[in-house]
Design a protein around this motif. Structure first.
Motif, PDB file in Angstrom:
ATOM      1  N   LEU A 248       0.830  -1.199   0.000  1.00  0.00           N
ATOM      2  CA  LEU A 248       0.000   0.000   0.000  1.00  0.00           C
ATOM      3  C   LEU A 248       0.871   1.258   0.000  1.00  0.00           C
ATOM      4  O   LEU A 248       1.999   1.240   0.492  1.00  0.00           O
ATOM      5  CB  LEU A 248      -0.913   0.003   1.224  1.00  0.00           C
ATOM      6  CG  LEU A 248      -1.975  -1.106   1.250  1.00  0.00           C
ATOM      7  CD1 LEU A 248      -2.715  -1.106   2.567  1.00  0.00           C
ATOM      8  CD2 LEU A 248      -2.952  -0.934   0.089  1.00  0.00           C
ATOM      9  N   PRO A 249       0.373   2.354  -0.546  1.00  0.00           N
ATOM     10  CA  PRO A 249       1.166   3.594  -0.576  1.00  0.00           C
ATOM     11  C   PRO A 249       1.362   4.166   0.825  1.00  0.00           C
ATOM     12  O   PRO A 249       0.552   3.959   1.724  1.00  0.00           O
ATOM     13  CB  PRO A 249       0.326   4.527  -1.456  1.00  0.00           C
ATOM     14  CG  PRO A 249      -1.071   4.000  -1.348  1.00  0.00           C
ATOM     15  CD  PRO A 249      -0.943   2.518  -1.202  1.00  0.00           C
ATOM     16  N   THR A 250       2.457   4.882   0.984  1.00  0.00           N
ATOM     17  CA  THR A 250       2.781   5.549   2.244  1.00  0.00           C
ATOM     18  C   THR A 250       3.030   7.025   1.977  1.00  0.00           C
ATOM     19  O   THR A 250       3.137   7.460   0.828  1.00  0.00           O
ATOM     20  CB  THR A 250       4.020   4.924   2.891  1.00  0.00           C
ATOM     21  OG1 THR A 250       5.135   5.062   2.002  1.00  0.00           O
ATOM     22  CG2 THR A 250       3.797   3.457   3.191  1.00  0.00           C
ATOM     23  N   GLN A 251       3.164   7.781   3.014  1.00  0.00           N
ATOM     24  CA  GLN A 251       3.432   9.210   2.909  1.00  0.00           C
ATOM     25  C   GLN A 251       4.694   9.527   3.688  1.00  0.00           C
ATOM     26  O   GLN A 251       4.673   9.668   4.911  1.00  0.00           O
ATOM     27  CB  GLN A 251       2.249  10.031   3.459  1.00  0.00           C
ATOM     28  CG  GLN A 251       2.412  11.535   3.264  1.00  0.00           C
ATOM     29  CD  GLN A 251       2.341  11.939   1.797  1.00  0.00           C
ATOM     30  OE1 GLN A 251       1.471  11.489   1.063  1.00  0.00           O
ATOM     31  NE2 GLN A 251       3.264  12.777   1.362  1.00  0.00           N
ATOM     32  N   GLY A 252       5.834   9.564   2.975  1.00  0.00           N
ATOM     33  CA  GLY A 252       7.091   9.874   3.644  1.00  0.00           C
ATOM     34  C   GLY A 252       7.501   8.845   4.670  1.00  0.00           C
ATOM     35  O   GLY A 252       8.136   9.186   5.676  1.00  0.00           O
ATOM     36  N   GLY A 253       7.158   7.581   4.474  1.00  0.00           N
ATOM     37  CA  GLY A 253       7.512   6.532   5.418  1.00  0.00           C
ATOM     38  C   GLY A 253       6.482   6.288   6.493  1.00  0.00           C
ATOM     39  O   GLY A 253       6.601   5.316   7.255  1.00  0.00           O
ATOM     40  N   ALA A 254       5.479   7.129   6.597  1.00  0.00           N
ATOM     41  CA  ALA A 254       4.416   6.951   7.590  1.00  0.00           C
ATOM     42  C   ALA A 254       3.259   6.174   6.971  1.00  0.00           C
ATOM     43  O   ALA A 254       2.915   6.367   5.800  1.00  0.00           O
ATOM     44  CB  ALA A 254       3.932   8.296   8.107  1.00  0.00           C
ATOM     45  N   LEU A 255       2.650   5.292   7.764  1.00  0.00           N
ATOM     46  CA  LEU A 255       1.524   4.504   7.283  1.00  0.00           C
ATOM     47  C   LEU A 255       0.304   5.386   7.105  1.00  0.00           C
ATOM     48  O   LEU A 255      -0.034   6.189   7.983  1.00  0.00           O
ATOM     49  CB  LEU A 255       1.211   3.372   8.267  1.00  0.00           C
ATOM     50  CG  LEU A 255       2.323   2.354   8.518  1.00  0.00           C
ATOM     51  CD1 LEU A 255       1.862   1.320   9.529  1.00  0.00           C
ATOM     52  CD2 LEU A 255       2.754   1.672   7.221  1.00  0.00           C
ATOM     53  N   MET A 256      -0.353   5.234   5.966  1.00  0.00           N
ATOM     54  CA  MET A 256      -1.578   5.978   5.718  1.00  0.00           C
ATOM     55  C   MET A 256      -2.768   5.206   6.289  1.00  0.00           C
ATOM     56  O   MET A 256      -2.609   4.168   6.927  1.00  0.00           O
ATOM     57  CB  MET A 256      -1.723   6.240   4.232  1.00  0.00           C
ATOM     58  CG  MET A 256      -0.574   7.070   3.656  1.00  0.00           C
ATOM     59  SD  MET A 256      -0.743   7.409   1.898  1.00  0.00           S
ATOM     60  CE  MET A 256      -2.152   8.509   1.902  1.00  0.00           C
ATOM     61  N   ALA A 257      -3.959   5.713   6.048  1.00  0.00           N
ATOM     62  CA  ALA A 257      -5.143   5.166   6.708  1.00  0.00           C
ATOM     63  C   ALA A 257      -5.371   3.699   6.360  1.00  0.00           C
ATOM     64  O   ALA A 257      -5.633   2.871   7.230  1.00  0.00           O
ATOM     65  CB  ALA A 257      -6.373   5.999   6.346  1.00  0.00           C
ATOM     66  N   SER A 258      -5.269   3.359   5.059  1.00  0.00           N
ATOM     67  CA  SER A 258      -5.517   1.976   4.662  1.00  0.00           C
ATOM     68  C   SER A 258      -4.475   1.034   5.250  1.00  0.00           C
ATOM     69  O   SER A 258      -4.801  -0.068   5.708  1.00  0.00           O
ATOM     70  CB  SER A 258      -5.522   1.868   3.131  1.00  0.00           C
ATOM     71  OG  SER A 258      -4.297   2.369   2.603  1.00  0.00           O
ATOM     72  N   ALA A 259      -3.198   1.441   5.263  1.00  0.00           N
ATOM     73  CA  ALA A 259      -2.147   0.604   5.843  1.00  0.00           C
ATOM     74  C   ALA A 259      -2.310   0.484   7.351  1.00  0.00           C
ATOM     75  O   ALA A 259      -2.061  -0.585   7.932  1.00  0.00           O
ATOM     76  CB  ALA A 259      -0.777   1.182   5.501  1.00  0.00           C
ATOM     77  N   THR A 260      -2.724   1.549   8.004  1.00  0.00           N
ATOM     78  CA  THR A 260      -2.948   1.492   9.453  1.00  0.00           C
ATOM     79  C   THR A 260      -4.073   0.527   9.786  1.00  0.00           C
ATOM     80  O   THR A 260      -3.995  -0.238  10.759  1.00  0.00           O
ATOM     81  CB  THR A 260      -3.267   2.892   9.989  1.00  0.00           C
ATOM     82  OG1 THR A 260      -2.188   3.779   9.663  1.00  0.00           O
ATOM     83  CG2 THR A 260      -3.461   2.864  11.492  1.00  0.00           C
ATOM     84  N   ARG A 261      -5.139   0.535   8.967  1.00  0.00           N
ATOM     85  CA  ARG A 261      -6.222  -0.424   9.201  1.00  0.00           C
ATOM     86  C   ARG A 261      -5.723  -1.854   9.050  1.00  0.00           C
ATOM     87  O   ARG A 261      -6.122  -2.749   9.805  1.00  0.00           O
ATOM     88  CB  ARG A 261      -7.374  -0.158   8.233  1.00  0.00           C
ATOM     89  CG  ARG A 261      -8.168   1.099   8.516  1.00  0.00           C
ATOM     90  CD  ARG A 261      -9.505   1.083   7.760  1.00  0.00           C
ATOM     91  NE  ARG A 261      -9.294   1.011   6.323  1.00  0.00           N
ATOM     92  CZ  ARG A 261      -9.163   2.060   5.528  1.00  0.00           C
ATOM     93  NH1 ARG A 261      -9.188   3.278   6.048  1.00  0.00           N
ATOM     94  NH2 ARG A 261      -9.006   1.914   4.232  1.00  0.00           N
TER      95      ARG A 261
END
Length: 725
Positions: free
Chosen positions: A88-101
């Motif tokens: 899944l895509p990330t934002q600067g190495g931080a997990l986005m909403a879908s990855a966090t779920r």
């Protein structure tokens, strides 16, 4: 293309109910397949004869059912973490909403995994004692966990699954998700170390192939299931995640097919058993399921991926749902297969016919000869898989550059492939066969894996190739494979490991910290311990030679003269180690080598021969490293000279400032001092700056003389009478 934050979208109640019904249906299908396989294949529990201990139907049926629950939960956990960490895509190495779920769901499923594995420990203990589970709880469960291989592996899985549950809940960045994924993969393969493959005659090949099979299946099945879950909740990230998974799935299918064929070959007595035994027919059914799944994957690439790129995710979700259902049924088939008696084995497995077979999985080979060291091949499934994967990835990268018309030196490809050939010969050839029997052969294998193969691999520059061939992130702000690899190479951890002193200490401690401690005997007594030693030799040597002569990007390396001195210090410590082994009077790992009951050769003399090999073996790699260092040093000086020449040429071609105060001869401005050279400029630039200062000073003096000559006649006319008087 710009990456936007994917907001959490709550699925309608009807969609949530449909998802739960689908998950329940897939699980019910897997359990149904398991029961059918147990009944038809002969793995269903039978009442024990009168007078023998009987664990009862609860244990007999509970063990495979709980095992299936744990396997499904483990595969789902791996898939969810794979999606969060790499797909899944990330934002600067931080997990986005879908990855966090995905991470939160992985934590919940991992908790179920830990509970199912804990229940399996109790049921396995009851089956071991032949008593019902309620009676087993009052016995010495700790002794079963501590003294049996099955107890240790199952309890290890419980602990690792619990760690995954906590880590997945706390993960907020890509690095954390990757670490938790690695722990989950270790937990998945733990039970494979105590199944049928661990009791085969050639259990090294059987267990290694099974580990590869389980890892590839977990990544493939779990990854597709996780993407199906993401697509049912929020389909936007699928346009990035599915193409990444498609490339991974292709590699997994190849690994599953090859490792499954090798593992089945170690269990079946002949090809005819595929049709004449229940076990063989189940193997064919599993192979058929894999073929069907591979066909569906091909349909994904032909139809679902283009539809997904056109923002039509429905085709992918529908086909993935069918594929996941077949995968769940295949997992049930695999669990039932593990409980099915193998053809030719009735009742308990036969005891080893010799002490060597109990440890090695094969009888002692005949006395070594140069010819036998070449032709006595005994493949190591795990290392062969790693070598094949490395070769395929490297050649794929070279091909990708060739398609882009980017030149890649043929010498690097030759060096890397030669290193892989050296690893294969040293581990799966005759040297690998005798390395588990003779200390001298083991030391020769150590030297090859620690000094020859790493040298060739480092000269192949695999990281440079990967950085050029891997695709970049498709959207702004995401971290694609290239960005992840570049971040790893320039991370603090790699900077610490690649420090010259740290790399040298690791390289030297591989000798003294292993052979002069009880670790050596413990590692030799286990196939996985022996494999861990081989991987450590290879990685420690690769790290050390990367610091000395590596061309791959990384932290700043010391000057060439420092690297040359470091090489001499390490080789001196290496030579002293060989002399110490040669002059020793006590046998290292005596319990292991004496337990093999080798009828030929003296243990102490063989050890002294191994010390001589270790002492003499460092000469050739040292000469090779010195040669490469000198060539790199010469080329670095040539590049510096060419850079200085180009800088001098640029200084000479620099445009002259025009103005009323410029000298016609030198072009040096008078009213402003020339720019002072920067600290990093070369000597030619500094000399040019001094020359401009000198020209400016001369011009200033000429102007001053001209002014005085113009003023002198008037002053003499005014002052003449007074002077004469």
């Amino acid at each position: 293309m710009t990456l936007t934050a994917d907001r959490t979208v709550s699925a309608p109640p009807a969609d949530r109910r449909r998802s739960w019904l689908y998950a329940g249906g897939a699980g019910a299908g897997a359990f149904t397949v398991l029961v059918v396989v147990l009944v038809t294949g002969g793995g269903a529990p039978q009442r024990a004869p009168v007078g023998l201990p009987d664990p009862g139907p609860l244990t007999g049926w509970g063990l495979p059912l709980v095992r299936l629950t744990a396997d499904i939960a483990g595969v789902a956990t791996v898939g969810l973490l794979l999606a969060a960490a790499l797909l899944l895509p990330t934002q600067g190495g931080a997990l986005m909403a879908s990855a966090t779920r995905c991470c939160r769901s992985a934590a919940r499923v991992a908790a179920l995994w830990a509970v199912a594995a804990a229940v399996e420990v109790v049921l396995a203990f009851a089956d071991f004692l032949g008593v019902p589970p309620d009676q087993a709880l009052g016995r010495r469960l700790g002794s079963y966990i501590d003294l049996t291989t099955q107890g240790r592996t199952l309890s290890t899985q419980v602990a690792l699954a619990a760690v995954v549950a906590v880590g997945a809940w706390l993960a907020v960045r890509t690095r954390g998700a990757i670490l938790v994924l690695l722990v989950a993969l270790a937990a998945v393969v733990a039970p494979a170390l105590a199944g049928h493959s661990a009791t085969e005659d050639n259990h090294m090949l059987a267990t290694s192939s099974l580990v590869v099979h389980v890892l590839a299946a977990a990544l493939w099945v779990g990854g597709l299931g996780a993407l199906l879950l993401v697509g049912r909740q929020h389909s936007a990230p699928l346009r990035i995640a599915v193409p990444r998974f498609s490339r991974l799935a292709a590699w997994c299918i190849v690994a599953i097919t090859a490792s499954g064929a090798v593992n089945a070959g170690t269990r079946l007595p002949d090809v005819a058993a595929l049709a004449t035994s229940a076990y063989g027919r189940l193997v064919l059914a599993k192979a058929t399921a894999v073929v069907v799944l591979a066909t569906l994957g091909w349909a994904h690439r032909r139809g679902s991926l283009p539809a997904l790129a056109a923002s039509r995710p429905g085709a992918f979700v529908r086909l993935a749902a069918v594929e996941v259902a077949i995968m769940a049924a295949t997992i049930g088939l695999a669990v039932g297969l593990s409980r099915t008696p193998r053809p030719g084995v009735e009742g308990p497995l036969p005891l080893a016919t010799s002490p060597a077979r109990a440890v090695l999985g094969y009888d002692l080979p005949p006395p070594p000869t140069p010819w036998r060291l070449l032709v006595d091949v005994r493949p190591d499934g795990f290392l062969i898989t790693l070598v094949a994967l490395a070769a395929a990835l490297y050649l794929t990268g070279v091909r990708a550059l060739h398609r882009r018309q980017v030149r890649w030196p043929a010498g690097r490809t030759t060096a890397f492939c030669s290193g892989l050939v050296v690893i294969t010969v040293a581990t799966s050839g005759g040297l690998g066969t005798y390395a588990a029997v003779l200390f001298s052969a083991h030391m020769a294998q150590h030297m090859v894996l620690n000094m020859v193969a790493p040298l060739l691999l480092v000269l192949g520059a695999p990281m440079t190739l990967a950085l050029r061939a891997l695709p970049a992130a498709p959207v702004s702000g995401d971290r694609g494979p290239r960005q992840v690899l570049a971040g790893l190479l320039h991370s603090r951890f790699v900077a610490f490991l690649s420090h010259p002193l740290v790399a040298s200490v690791i390289f030297v401690s591989s000798l003294y910290g292993l052979y002069f401690t009880p670790v050596f005997g413990a590692a030799m007594s286990s196939h996985w311990g022996h494999l861990a030693m081989q991987l450590h030799f290879l990685l420690a040597g690769s790290l050390f030679f990367w610091v000395l002569i590596g061309v791959d990007p990384g932290p700043r390396r010391p000057p060439h003269i420092v690297r040359l001195g470091l090489l001499f210090l390490v080789m001196a410590a290496h030579a002293f180690f060989g002399v110490t082994i040669m002059s020793g009077t006590s046998v290292l790992a005596r319990g292991y080598f004496a337990g093999l009951q080798r009828p030929w050769g003296s243990l102490l003399r063989d050890q002294q021969l191994g010390g001589a090999i270790g002492w003499a073996f460092g000469e050739v790699p040292t000469i090779m490293v010195i040669t490469v260092l000198c060539v790199q040093w010469l080329r670095a000086d040539e590049r510096a000279a060419r850079s200085a020449d180009r800088a001098a040429d640029r200084a000479e071609r620099r445009p002259v400032e025009a103005g009323p105060s410029a000298s016609a001869a030198t072009g040096a401005p008078v009213g402003r001092e020339p720019a002072r050279p920067r600290p990093g400029d070369d000597l030619a630039g500094y000399n040019a700056w001094l020359a401009r200062l000198h020209d400016q000073e001369l011009h200033r003096r000429e102007l001053h003389r001209g002014e005085r000559s113009r003023r002198t006649p008037g002053r003499q006319a005014a002052d003449g009478p007074e002077r004469r008087g």
